[in-house]
Design an enzyme around this catalytic site. Structure first.
Site, short mmCIF file in Angstrom:
data_model
loop_
_atom_site.label_atom_id
_atom_site.label_comp_id
_atom_site.label_asym_id
_atom_site.label_seq_id
_atom_site.Cartn_x
_atom_site.Cartn_y
_atom_site.Cartn_z
N TYR A 1 0.81 -1.23 0.00
CA TYR A 1 0.00 0.00 0.00
C TYR A 1 0.84 1.28 0.00
O TYR A 1 0.49 2.26 0.64
CB TYR A 1 -0.99 -0.01 1.19
CG TYR A 1 -1.46 -1.40 1.52
CD1 TYR A 1 -2.19 -2.14 0.57
CD2 TYR A 1 -1.14 -2.02 2.72
CE1 TYR A 1 -2.59 -3.45 0.83
CE2 TYR A 1 -1.54 -3.32 2.99
CZ TYR A 1 -2.25 -4.03 2.05
OH TYR A 1 -2.64 -5.32 2.30
N HIS A 2 1.93 1.26 -0.79
CA HIS A 2 2.82 2.41 -0.87
C HIS A 2 3.03 2.88 -2.31
O HIS A 2 4.15 3.11 -2.73
CB HIS A 2 4.18 2.08 -0.25
CG HIS A 2 4.12 1.67 1.18
ND1 HIS A 2 5.12 0.92 1.79
CD2 HIS A 2 3.20 1.90 2.15
CE1 HIS A 2 4.81 0.70 3.06
NE2 HIS A 2 3.65 1.29 3.30
N PRO A 3 1.96 3.06 -3.12
CA PRO A 3 2.18 3.52 -4.49
C PRO A 3 2.62 4.98 -4.53
O PRO A 3 2.07 5.82 -3.82
CB PRO A 3 0.79 3.34 -5.13
CG PRO A 3 -0.17 3.50 -3.99
CD PRO A 3 0.53 2.88 -2.81
#
Length: 537
Positions: A473-475
């Protein structure tokens, strides 16, 4: 038409900060447009409640990637916050800034003012760190950071001991002198409640007369006069409305929605836009390109000692921790599932850590459809050791499918699409098993459940992490900052346009080592600082 000095699109990790900072001096009027609703929900405010928000369409965009060959054809689930506070209202709350070398590389790539020495004073201003102030940590800032060392599950200490036995140093502060080693994660909570960007920044700003926050307001188009951004069109309550910005439009919608809105407004790859019948205002092939993300996988074990499973699984355990939380705001529900972790190098040739570790004193092997069963773990004593890559070389893209703003964009993650990413993860899972074999862990492990002892060869290990990996969840980087191959300049102004800035994680030139929320908040702080400098007087 409504008219404001600044329009901020998105009330997430960066947008909340921008709104607060731009409105603080009372000179400027600020409109904040947020597509989602309120953050005043029990499972948002309760830290471990994020398991309940993982698929909840009321607070979550629930994006899905395209089927990914690198993930054995799986279409990955991408939760992103759709509420005040954005993803800071539904994340796992780990406060890791990133490595000093990450930011120094940003500056070296042609972005003056973004080196670690430039940003450290800002990080310290942002923080109210329970561990106390020193040359790295800050005290008295708006974001309360909880020092969790006295509260973690006893198995976390075994994990730390095993890390030391495996050759890693014990690290008391991942945001301190060095990132390398194992330790306890600091988290963004205060008095047992989530410390989101909304709580830290936006809620105080909303008390000011010069701030207006519109929820359920989906921005659909940036309005222009020539090449100057003059306002935003948005949908709310079945109506299409326009708002005018006298000074600037500031996009803070995040790494998915910011490039989407730019493309809908005629800014992006010319061929894509023309093919969808969108008039091209500014051709820029880098809008939506250069997508980077961290990929993670868990190895899960059945233990010989009780874990959080034995507390969170039975009804009486749920009742006990529920009362503990409601009465005292303490206990497992007041924390993140990631209590311990660290950073390590997969081989000695790496100049700095390239992998991140996570320790979770519970397990969720038995899934529930449509739910992330954090609050209903496995019925046996299980725990997980996870890891994610810090600086993968794979690149993807986020592009609109149509001219309809309600259509989710096409997310092509391209996970594990380079040989170096595959070999790096292969080395990492081997180290993870080595860590689990250290005496402190081995003596309490009854069996490896996932992937299991039958998974042995390199080919089997690679096939396993392709099948079971997913986003952590780190785009970032879909509107990257830089002098070339980019979308914004070092002052976050969109190249080729006027009165339009992007201030969110999409501007990261490259991903950072660790969780991205702290750096996104920092981007909001610095971005607002630059805007105020440019409009001073």
């Amino acid at each position: 038409m409504q008219s404001y000095d600044f329009i901020v699109v998105g009330a997430g990790s960066a947008g909340s900060v921008v709104a607060e900072r731009l409105s603080a001096n009372g000179r400027f009027s600020v409109l904040v447009l947020e597509a989602g609703g309120t953050d005043r929900r029990f499972f948002v405010q309760m830290p471990l409640g994020y398991g309940k928000t993982f698929f909840d369409p009321a607070v979550n965009w629930n994006y899905r990637t395209e089927p990914d060959p690198g993930l054995a054809g799986n279409a990955d689930h991408w939760p992103r916050g759709k509420l005040l506070g954005g993803s800071s209202s539904i994340n796992a709350m780990v406060w890791v800034r990133g490595a000093a070398e990450d930011f120094d590389a940003w500056a070296a790539a042609g972005n003056p003012g973004w080196a670690y020495a430039d940003l450290l004073p800002l990080f310290r201003q942002i923080e109210d760190n329970e561990a106390g102030a020193d040359q790295w940590r800050g005290r008295g800032g708006p974001v309360h950071v909880t020092d969790n060392r006295a509260n973690v599950h006893p198995l976390t200490h075994r994990f730390l001991k095993a890390g030391v036995e495996a050759g890693l140093a014990l690290n008391e502060d991942f945001n301190g002198a060095t990132q390398e080693g194992v330790g306890v994660y600091q988290i963004t909570t205060r008095n047992g409640r989530r410390m989101s960007a909304a709580r830290a920044f936006l809620r105080p700003a909303m008390k000011r007369e010069n701030v207006r926050v519109e929820t359920h307001a989906l921005a659909t188009k940036i309005l222009f006069e020539g090449t100057r951004a003059t306002g935003v069109q948005y949908r709310q309550g079945g109506r299409t409305l326009n708002a005018r910005a006298g000074r600037e439009v500031v996009l803070c919608a995040g790494s998915v929605a910011t490039p989407q809105l730019l493309q809908l407004s005629g800014i992006g790859p010319a061929g894509l836009l023309q093919g969808l019948g969108i008039e091209v205002l500014l051709a820029n092939a880098h809008v939506g390109a250069n997508l980077q993300d961290h990929l993670g996988i868990n190895y899960t074990y059945k233990g010989r000692l009780p874990t959080l499973n034995q507390i969170l699984r039975p009804w009486w355990g749920k009742a006990l921790v529920g009362l503990q939380y409601l009465l005292l705001h303490k206990g497992p529900l007041s924390m993140s599932m990631n209590q311990g972790g660290g950073f390590f190098r997969t081989d000695a040739s790496q100049k700095r850590p390239n992998m991140q570790l996570y320790f979770q004193a519970f397990s969720t092997v038995l899934p529930k459809p449509g739910e992330r069963p954090i609050l209903s773990p496995d019925p046996w004593p299980g725990f997980s050791i996870g890891l994610s890559n810090c600086r993968p070389s794979s690149r993807g893209s986020i592009m609109i499918r149509s001219s309809d703003p309600l259509d989710h964009p096409k997310i092509v993650a391209n996970a594990y699409s380079t040989d170096s990413d595959v070999s790096e993860m292969l080395a990492a899972v081997k180290f993870l098993r080595r860590l689990a074999s250290m005496p402190a862990m081995a003596e309490i492990i009854e069996a490896e459940v996932l992937p299991g002892p039958a998974c042995v060869t390199d080919d089997e290990l690679v096939a396993d992490f392709r099948a079971r990996s997913g986003t952590v969840y780190h785009p970032v980087s879909t509107c990257r900052m830089g002098p070339s191959r980019s979308v914004v300049d070092p002052r976050l102004k969109v190249h080729g346009l006027e009165a339009l800035r992007i201030v969110d994680a999409s501007i990261f030139p490259d991903n950072i080592s660790g969780n991205t929320n702290a750096a996104a908040i920092l981007t909001g702080w610095k971005g607002a600082e630059m805007i105020l400098e440019d409009w001073d007087g």
